[in-house]
Design a protein around this motif. Structure first.
Motif, PDB file in Angstrom:
ATOM      1  N   ARG A  32       0.834  -1.211   0.000  1.00  0.00           N
ATOM      2  CA  ARG A  32       0.000   0.000   0.000  1.00  0.00           C
ATOM      3  C   ARG A  32       0.865   1.257   0.000  1.00  0.00           C
ATOM      4  N   THR A  36       1.202   4.240  -3.050  1.00  0.00           N
ATOM      5  CA  THR A  36       0.763   5.589  -2.715  1.00  0.00           C
ATOM      6  C   THR A  36       1.226   6.562  -3.795  1.00  0.00           C
ATOM      7  N   ASN A  50       1.667  -1.136  -8.663  1.00  0.00           N
ATOM      8  CA  ASN A  50       0.821  -2.314  -8.511  1.00  0.00           C
ATOM      9  C   ASN A  50       1.036  -3.318  -9.633  1.00  0.00           C
ATOM     10  N   LEU A  67      -6.260  -6.199  -2.708  1.00  0.00           N
ATOM     11  CA  LEU A  67      -6.232  -4.824  -2.171  1.00  0.00           C
ATOM     12  C   LEU A  67      -6.896  -3.900  -3.190  1.00  0.00           C
ATOM     13  N   ASP A  69      -7.903  -0.906  -2.974  1.00  0.00           N
ATOM     14  CA  ASP A  69      -7.431   0.473  -2.931  1.00  0.00           C
ATOM     15  C   ASP A  69      -6.115   0.658  -3.668  1.00  0.00           C
ATOM     16  N   THR A  72      -7.019   1.835  -7.778  1.00  0.00           N
ATOM     17  CA  THR A  72      -7.979   2.912  -8.049  1.00  0.00           C
ATOM     18  C   THR A  72      -7.485   3.917  -9.082  1.00  0.00           C
ATOM     19  N   THR A  73      -6.240   3.777  -9.545  1.00  0.00           N
ATOM     20  CA  THR A  73      -5.701   4.672 -10.572  1.00  0.00           C
ATOM     21  C   THR A  73      -5.572   3.923 -11.891  1.00  0.00           C
ATOM     22  N   CYS A  96     -10.641  -3.042  -8.586  1.00  0.00           N
ATOM     23  CA  CYS A  96     -10.850  -1.908  -7.671  1.00  0.00           C
ATOM     24  C   CYS A  96     -12.180  -1.992  -6.929  1.00  0.00           C
ATOM     25  N   LEU A  99     -14.555   1.177  -5.982  1.00  0.00           N
ATOM     26  CA  LEU A  99     -14.013   2.320  -5.238  1.00  0.00           C
ATOM     27  C   LEU A  99     -13.897   3.525  -6.174  1.00  0.00           C
ATOM     28  N   ASP A 134     -13.209  10.066  -8.718  1.00  0.00           N
ATOM     29  CA  ASP A 134     -12.696  11.121  -7.848  1.00  0.00           C
ATOM     30  C   ASP A 134     -11.943  12.177  -8.644  1.00  0.00           C
TER      31      ASP A 134
END
Length: 468
Positions: A32, A36, A50, A67, A69, A72-73, A96, A99, A134
């Motif tokens: 994680r 980031t 990832n 995971l 999270d 998410t990109t 994802c 999310l 987002d």
């Protein structure tokens, strides 16, 4: 009979390393952290962590796929083969697990694998069932792609919370015969994107523009919901000629709280009868100008503007008289950051309430004061945090000790302020290594030896919890 295959020696050797013996809980934290977003990878277009983790081994792949999270990109490269692009986006949308997404669209100089209209339809079809986006970011190198942000943002099923448009000038790597015959456009000019027909621009909360100008409808009939607006120059760019209509940011956003400008501000008389007559006083608490042109144009267009909740002010270069004028209008400013110290005798008397001050180390004289009897007087009596940037100027031992005795100590005891001032310094890594080798470095001062020093990257925090 099935022939046995020899184990890969590289794999066997690697699985014996320490990281493969760590428990899954610790690997989850490491993965994680690796995923980031620090924005450096996004700006340079580096592969995502990832993907690299999922291709290391079956154990890592099983963990990272659990995971959501970490997925998410989504990078939407316009020059990827359609089969690869569809497979990648489809799998990431599955991993994802609904999310909120961060979608990144890049053009680059490589040829697109499909016509413009086909890629737009594909983009709309792939993200048609996404529940929430987002952030959508556009990294555009080609000037003929300036309609991309408006058209593709409106292709989403719902408005994103944040919109970013980056003028990402990249080196043209195409063969000479594939380049346009006409002379290329001046890459020093900003990207210009029209958002006049966008259905979502009046629903987005945060806007970030990098060397980009956006044009809005002059007949807006409702206030804009923007809460944050940032306009900056590209990395390594000395200045940008990008501008923004000030009334949209300063007058038409009743909820905006953060404004960051590295470009100019212009203002036209908006007398259209369909424009709302109300001019809002936004609750701005953070205001930043990183070049003289932007600050000067703002003060010229809005000389008496007042933000009742302004707390943080950051300026790169400035005119001392204009700074004094702005400080006099905003006694609520508690956090003041200056990229240069000029004419301190003009403006520092206008901000005695400042509790946090950030200045370059070369501006040490701003902290010196004198009373009518010639004795030393306390400057910034409410100051609790002082930050000094030592990138271009190095403090010697004498200057550091004078600083401590002026701002922290009075004859060996903690200074008579509401709270003792804490110090922090920004010191680049190469400068830090050089100072450690010098006998005269300020870190060898008597005060420094008896202080609690904490390093966080290139930031050095110095404090004295005990009375000396």
């Amino acid at each position: 009979m099935r022939r046995k295959t020899k184990p890969n020696k590289q794999t066997v050797r690697d699985t014996g390393t320490l990281i493969f013996s760590l428990p899954s809980e610790l690997l989850i934290d490491i993965f994680r952290l690796a995923c980031t977003d620090d924005r450096t990878r996004l700006a340079r277009g580096h592969p995502q962590a990832n993907i690299a983790i999922s291709m290391t081994c079956s154990t890592f792949r099983a963990i990272i796929l659990e995971l959501p999270d970490a997925w998410t990109t989504i990078d939407f490269h316009l020059y990827w083969p359609l089969r690869v692009l569809v497979s990648y986006v489809t799998k990431v949308l599955k991993w994802c697990r609904d999310l909120p997404l961060n979608i990144i669209v890049r053009d680059g100089w490589r040829n697109m694998t499909a016509p413009w209209q086909d890629l737009a339809s594909l983009f709309q079809r792939l993200f048609a069932k996404v529940s929430k986006v987002d952030t959508i970011s556009f990294y555009i190198s080609r000037y003929d792609f300036d309609p991309l942000p408006e058209q593709w943002t409106d292709c989403l099923p719902s408005p994103p919370r944040r919109l970013e448009i980056h003028h990402a000038v990249e080196f043209d790597t195409r063969p000479k015969q594939q380049r346009p015959s006409q002379a290329p456009k001046d890459e020093t000019q900003p990207l210009r994107c029209s958002m006049m027909d966008s259905d979502y621009i009046s629903l987005i909360e945060e806007i970030e523009l990098v060397d980009t100008i956006i044009y809005l409808d002059y007949e807006l009939q409702a206030p804009l919901p923007w809460k944050s607006f940032t306009q900056s120059r590209r990395a390594g760019q000395m200045c940008t000629s990008a501008t923004m209509h000030g009334d949209y940011v300063f007058r038409m956003c009743p909820d905006i709280h953060t404004i960051v400008l590295q470009g100019g501000v212009f203002r036209h008389s908006l007398n259209n009868p369909r424009m709302p007559k109300t001019r809002y006083i936004p609750p701005v608490h953070t205001l930043e100008f990183h070049d003289h042109h932007g600050f000067a144009s703002f003060m010229k267009k809005y000389p008496k503007i007042h933000f009742p909740q302004l707390v943080k002010l950051t300026l790169g270069t400035y005119d001392p008289l204009l700074l004094s004028q702005l400080l006099a209008l905003h006694p609520t400013i508690l956090d003041l950051s200056l990229g240069a110290v000029r004419g301190a005798e003009v403006w520092k008397a206008a901000c005695p309430q400042v509790t946090k001050l950030s200045i370059p180390a070369a501006g040490l004289q701003v902290l010196r004061g004198s009373s009518s009897h010639g004795a030393s007087a306390i400057v910034f009596p409410e100051l609790m945090n002082l930050h000094m940037d030592c990138t271009d100027y190095s403090l010697c031992v004498d200057e550091f000790e004078e600083l401590v005795e002026t701002m922290i100590m009075e004859e060996g005891v903690v200074c008579s302020r509401k709270q003792p001032t804490s110090l922090s310094f920004r010191i680049p890594a190469d400068e830090r290594e050089r100072r450690c080798r010098e006998a005269s470095a300020w870190t060898r001062s008597w005060y420094a030896k008896h202080a609690v020093i904490h390093w966080n990257g290139d930031l050095c925090y110095v404090s004295w919890p005990d009375v000396l």
